[in-house]
Design an enzyme around this catalytic site. Sequence first.
Site, PDB file in Angstrom:
ATOM      1  N   LYS A   1      -8.740  19.614 -17.992  1.00  0.00           N
ATOM      2  CA  LYS A   1      -9.913  20.238 -17.372  1.00  0.00           C
ATOM      3  C   LYS A   1     -11.025  19.218 -17.136  1.00  0.00           C
ATOM      4  CE  LYS A   1      -9.933  24.331 -16.888  1.00  0.00           C
ATOM      5  NZ  LYS A   1      -9.840  25.490 -17.758  1.00  0.00           N
TER       6      LYS A   1
ATOM      7  N   HIS B   1     -11.911  20.256  -9.800  1.00  0.00           N
ATOM      8  CA  HIS B   1     -12.418  21.417  -9.060  1.00  0.00           C
ATOM      9  C   HIS B   1     -13.602  21.032  -8.174  1.00  0.00           C
ATOM     10  CE1 HIS B   1     -10.367  23.517 -12.546  1.00  0.00           C
ATOM     11  NE2 HIS B   1      -9.704  23.903 -11.479  1.00  0.00           N
TER      12      HIS B   1
END
Length: 402
Positions: free
Chosen positions: A72, A90
Amino acid sequence: MKFGIIKERKNPPDRRVVFSPEKLKELKEKFPSAEIKVESSDIRVFNDDAYRNLGIEVTDDMSDCDVLLGVKEVPLDALIPNKKYFFFSHTIKKQPYNRKLLKGMLERNIEMFDHETIVKENGARLIGFGRYAGLVGAYNGFRALGIRENLFNLPKVETLADLDEVKAELDKITIPNIKILLTGTGKVALGAKEILDHLQIKQVSDALYLTADFTEPVYCMADVMEYSKRKDGKVGDKYEFYKDATGYESNFMPYAKVTDFFIAGHFYGDGAPYFFTREDAKQADFRIKYVADISCDIDGPVASTIRPSTIADPIYGYNPATESEIDFKDEKAITVMAVDNLPCELPKDASEGFGDMFLEHVIPAFYNEDKDGILERAKMTTNDGKLTERYLYLQDYVDGKE
């Protein structure tokens, strides 16, 4: 080349890791010149001793590593300047909440390789957790159905050790006579299909699914050309649709009229038609009662997905008449499962599967002069604080103009 496996620092905690201890051992055997360090972590699904026991160094200092591998986003204050990083940033869709992260990596002269950008020449992704999202998403959908109808009570996946235990729990249940629609044909959909097949639910063709009644549970797997059609009435083309879907409209309602349980395992691209709208869901012949939205595009192509749900509280109800959330057991509700971080529930299997792909497709590129262009295509930022040519479209996003 020194590789470092970094500690996951994002909240809520993510127990996944790029490489299991066994896979790191295999990496070292295949590439003896590779040096490997693992950052100590108290949340990782494989504890520090599991790595130490295989002779892998565990430390709190990753500053001498060349390549840092995580899952992440890395918090800004934990980024080490002038390194190569691999993680899910992201940012490639200009997500507003991570603009500062991309800007911070440029300021620190970091070479960023997003796991999502590790693709073949044709753009197909080479690594990811899609299969595990599909597996857990389909299981969670059946869990929601069982709870709502008081048929069975499957335990949460996060309480189970691995995929074998997940399948063992499924062996204990009986699925009622329902019709199930699964959209997509990629890794996510195939993961969901694995659950349907394990339950020995019969797969039927589109034509039969849309026209026949059955005395047993069945499922149909539909691709974009089944649930979308050209506005001008001509024959559609899947690859044309992927490039530009603006000439297409939804053809989903024939499915919605005969489906009890919808598993959304598709990829949804910009400009593609919605599957069903809020108005569609109000129609008297709209039959869908349960939705496992693995794709989880909020307030988008699946109208009942009005928010993401969580591992802690994975199910909610959507009232089509009021377009609002209600108790998922309410008779007026469409029962929705829309957890947006499904692979986190199966961290051991997901990590092992991810490591298999990373060792096959990415690590060799560091030792074969990147002959297949894997690293070149994936590299978003340079070590002198610039976007690479392939990702120049993000400049306005970095500058705060978008």
